[in-house]
Design a protein around this motif. Sequence first.
Motif, PDB file in Angstrom:
ATOM      1  N   GLY A  13       0.814  -1.199   0.000  1.00  0.00           N
ATOM      2  CA  GLY A  13       0.000   0.000   0.000  1.00  0.00           C
ATOM      3  C   GLY A  13       0.852   1.254   0.000  1.00  0.00           C
ATOM      4  N   TYR A  14       0.232   2.328   0.456  1.00  0.00           N
ATOM      5  CA  TYR A  14       0.874   3.638   0.465  1.00  0.00           C
ATOM      6  C   TYR A  14       0.756   4.220   1.864  1.00  0.00           C
ATOM      7  CZ  TYR A  14       0.137   2.999  -4.530  1.00  0.00           C
ATOM      8  OH  TYR A  14       0.127   2.487  -5.797  1.00  0.00           O
ATOM      9  N   LEU A  15       1.818   4.906   2.299  1.00  0.00           N
ATOM     10  CA  LEU A  15       1.747   5.595   3.585  1.00  0.00           C
ATOM     11  C   LEU A  15       2.574   6.858   3.554  1.00  0.00           C
ATOM     12  CD1 LEU A  15       4.498   5.226   5.472  1.00  0.00           C
ATOM     13  CD2 LEU A  15       3.540   3.024   5.890  1.00  0.00           C
ATOM     14  N   ASN A  16       2.292   7.740   4.506  1.00  0.00           N
ATOM     15  CA  ASN A  16       3.009   9.001   4.642  1.00  0.00           C
ATOM     16  C   ASN A  16       4.187   8.771   5.584  1.00  0.00           C
ATOM     17  OD1 ASN A  16       3.937  11.563   5.126  1.00  0.00           O
ATOM     18  ND2 ASN A  16       1.918  12.451   5.463  1.00  0.00           N
ATOM     19  N   PRO A  17       5.431   8.822   5.095  1.00  0.00           N
ATOM     20  CA  PRO A  17       6.581   8.550   5.955  1.00  0.00           C
ATOM     21  C   PRO A  17       6.774   9.583   7.062  1.00  0.00           C
ATOM     22  CG  PRO A  17       7.302   9.213   3.769  1.00  0.00           C
ATOM     23  CD  PRO A  17       5.816   9.082   3.715  1.00  0.00           C
ATOM     24  N   ALA A  18       6.221  10.781   6.903  1.00  0.00           N
ATOM     25  CA  ALA A  18       6.364  11.810   7.935  1.00  0.00           C
ATOM     26  C   ALA A  18       5.617  11.431   9.209  1.00  0.00           C
ATOM     27  CB  ALA A  18       5.861  13.150   7.413  1.00  0.00           C
ATOM     28  N   LYS A  19       4.666  10.527   9.109  1.00  0.00           N
ATOM     29  CA  LYS A  19       3.877  10.133  10.277  1.00  0.00           C
ATOM     30  C   LYS A  19       4.464   8.940  11.015  1.00  0.00           C
ATOM     31  CE  LYS A  19      -0.317  12.203   8.640  1.00  0.00           C
ATOM     32  NZ  LYS A  19      -1.745  12.151   8.545  1.00  0.00           N
ATOM     33  N   LEU A  20       5.539   8.357  10.480  1.00  0.00           N
ATOM     34  CA  LEU A  20       6.174   7.238  11.164  1.00  0.00           C
ATOM     35  C   LEU A  20       6.855   7.720  12.435  1.00  0.00           C
ATOM     36  CD1 LEU A  20       7.790   5.267   8.229  1.00  0.00           C
ATOM     37  CD2 LEU A  20       5.849   4.580   9.629  1.00  0.00           C
ATOM     38  N   GLY A  21       6.690   6.988  13.505  1.00  0.00           N
ATOM     39  CA  GLY A  21       7.306   7.356  14.768  1.00  0.00           C
ATOM     40  C   GLY A  21       6.536   8.394  15.549  1.00  0.00           C
ATOM     41  N   VAL A  22       5.457   8.933  14.981  1.00  0.00           N
ATOM     42  CA  VAL A  22       4.651   9.942  15.673  1.00  0.00           C
ATOM     43  C   VAL A  22       3.506   9.280  16.431  1.00  0.00           C
ATOM     44  CG1 VAL A  22       3.207  11.981  15.338  1.00  0.00           C
ATOM     45  CG2 VAL A  22       5.244  11.675  13.946  1.00  0.00           C
ATOM     46  N   ALA A  23       2.885   8.291  15.812  1.00  0.00           N
ATOM     47  CA  ALA A  23       1.743   7.608  16.429  1.00  0.00           C
ATOM     48  C   ALA A  23       2.110   6.153  16.712  1.00  0.00           C
ATOM     49  CB  ALA A  23       0.532   7.671  15.498  1.00  0.00           C
ATOM     50  N   ASP A  24       1.292   5.495  17.528  1.00  0.00           N
ATOM     51  CA  ASP A  24       1.499   4.084  17.848  1.00  0.00           C
ATOM     52  C   ASP A  24       0.903   3.162  16.796  1.00  0.00           C
ATOM     53  OD1 ASP A  24       2.844   4.676  20.198  1.00  0.00           O
ATOM     54  OD2 ASP A  24       1.003   4.695  21.386  1.00  0.00           O
ATOM     55  N   THR A  25       0.243   3.757  15.811  1.00  0.00           N
ATOM     56  CA  THR A  25      -0.372   2.957  14.757  1.00  0.00           C
ATOM     57  C   THR A  25       0.150   3.404  13.391  1.00  0.00           C
ATOM     58  OG1 THR A  25      -2.251   4.460  14.606  1.00  0.00           O
ATOM     59  CG2 THR A  25      -2.504   2.535  16.041  1.00  0.00           C
ATOM     60  N   LEU A  26      -0.053   2.537  12.433  1.00  0.00           N
ATOM     61  CA  LEU A  26       0.373   2.764  11.061  1.00  0.00           C
ATOM     62  C   LEU A  26      -0.883   2.782  10.206  1.00  0.00           C
ATOM     63  CD1 LEU A  26       2.762   2.611   8.960  1.00  0.00           C
ATOM     64  CD2 LEU A  26       2.378   0.169   9.003  1.00  0.00           C
ATOM     65  N   ASP A  27      -1.085   3.847   9.444  1.00  0.00           N
ATOM     66  CA  ASP A  27      -2.257   3.969   8.579  1.00  0.00           C
ATOM     67  C   ASP A  27      -1.829   3.705   7.146  1.00  0.00           C
ATOM     68  OD1 ASP A  27      -4.871   4.500   7.809  1.00  0.00           O
ATOM     69  OD2 ASP A  27      -4.461   6.628   7.514  1.00  0.00           O
TER      70      ASP A  27
END
Length: 160
Positions: free
Chosen positions: A25-39
Amino acid sequence: MKLHAPASTHKKVVVLLLNRTTHRGYLNPAKLGVADTLDLLTPDGEHREFALEVVHSIYFVREFTEDFQPERKTFLSRPKLDGLWVRLKFRDDDVIEGVVPNDLLSLLDRGVQITPPDLHGMTIKIYIPRTALVEMTVLGVVGISRRKPAAPSQPGLFSE
């Protein structure tokens, strides 16, 4: 004045879970490490959410193929990239080497992003959540020296 649409911030990834299942799929790498979940946005347009504690690693890939994992998991010789050469050991005893930026602040977040040994393969970068690791060893500091050469301590032979 033309208004341009912002560039897509979502990158192609293959998410490998600890149970060895994969999800593309696709994800926003800027959000990695910010939240406890992966969208994750699937190629079909569905949203999937994963807890980072069940993620083994996230492979940023050029294309969605079956051979997303690097052919080599270790460097054949000393890497030429700037950064820290590291060896990562996973909870399932899997081991991979890579190069991380020589910036200790970036290592203090919830995971580490490495450049894999196989630079010409399908995988560009790999993000590994901290919860998937049991050990991270620095094997060396590679790249260009940032120090300036010391000034000569002797006067030149013909300088008067």
